[in-house]
Design a protein around this motif. Structure first.
Motif, mmCIF file in Angstrom:
data_model
loop_
_atom_site.group_PDB
_atom_site.id
_atom_site.type_symbol
_atom_site.label_atom_id
_atom_site.label_comp_id
_atom_site.label_asym_id
_atom_site.label_seq_id
_atom_site.Cartn_x
_atom_site.Cartn_y
_atom_site.Cartn_z
ATOM 1 N N ALA A 7 1.062 -1.009 0.160
ATOM 2 C CA ALA A 7 0.056 -0.070 0.066
ATOM 3 C C ALA A 7 0.438 1.257 -0.541
ATOM 4 O O ALA A 7 0.382 2.497 -0.496
ATOM 5 N N TYR A 8 1.818 1.212 0.790
ATOM 6 C CA TYR A 8 2.813 2.123 0.881
ATOM 7 C C TYR A 8 3.489 2.561 -0.264
ATOM 8 O O TYR A 8 3.904 4.233 -1.287
ATOM 9 N N ARG A 11 1.035 3.969 -2.679
ATOM 10 C CA ARG A 11 0.567 5.543 -2.191
ATOM 11 C C ARG A 11 1.472 6.754 -2.787
ATOM 12 O O ARG A 11 1.014 7.183 -3.387
ATOM 13 N N THR A 12 2.307 6.047 -2.340
ATOM 14 C CA THR A 12 4.538 6.940 -3.027
ATOM 15 C C THR A 12 4.167 7.493 -5.197
ATOM 16 O O THR A 12 4.173 8.278 -5.218
ATOM 17 N N LEU A 15 0.785 9.422 -5.369
ATOM 18 C CA LEU A 15 1.222 11.084 -4.826
ATOM 19 C C LEU A 15 1.952 11.532 -6.008
ATOM 20 O O LEU A 15 1.957 12.195 -6.604
ATOM 21 N N ALA A 65 -3.864 13.937 -5.196
ATOM 22 C CA ALA A 65 -3.528 12.746 -4.614
ATOM 23 C C ALA A 65 -4.739 11.769 -4.195
ATOM 24 O O ALA A 65 -4.413 10.538 -4.344
ATOM 25 N N GLU A 66 -5.668 12.636 -3.231
ATOM 26 C CA GLU A 66 -6.887 11.871 -3.007
ATOM 27 C C GLU A 66 -7.447 10.952 -4.010
ATOM 28 O O GLU A 66 -8.137 9.755 -3.549
ATOM 29 N N TYR A 69 -6.445 7.509 -5.178
ATOM 30 C CA TYR A 69 -6.575 7.019 -4.474
ATOM 31 C C TYR A 69 -7.683 6.652 -4.449
ATOM 32 O O TYR A 69 -7.955 5.391 -4.723
ATOM 33 N N ASP A 73 -8.484 2.748 -4.699
ATOM 34 C CA ASP A 73 -9.304 2.477 -3.922
ATOM 35 C C ASP A 73 -10.960 1.190 -4.208
ATOM 36 O O ASP A 73 -11.586 0.665 -3.392
#
Length: 75
Positions: A7-8, A11-12, A15, A65-66, A69, A73
């Motif tokens: 997940a990290y 997300r990176t 971003l 980014a949100e 994501y 998601d």
């Protein structure tokens, strides 16, 4: 090919994509603004009656980014 990103890492990447999108939009707006303004004949300084586009903040990038994501998601 299947990716085994955690997940990290996802997300990176998101971003980074968001930053790229926001900066590309800013650069296009800035370029259009610069090409639509006159320059002082002696100094070459830009003369404009319109304000230049505002440089993106970290909040602008996080907002983008949100959005990205939330698509990944599935919400």
């Amino acid at each position: 090919m299947v990716s085994n990103k955690n997940a990290y890492e996802i997300r990176t990447e998101i971003l980074g994509m968001a930053q790229g999108f926001v900066m590309e939009k800013f650069n296009n707006l800035r370029s259009n603004w610069e090409s639509s303004t006159s320059r002082h004949p002696e100094t070459g300084q830009l003369l404009s009656t319109k304000d230049a586009p505002e440089y993106p903040s970290s909040d602008d990038i996080l907002h983008e980014a949100e959005k990205l994501y939330s698509f990944v998601d599935g919400k």
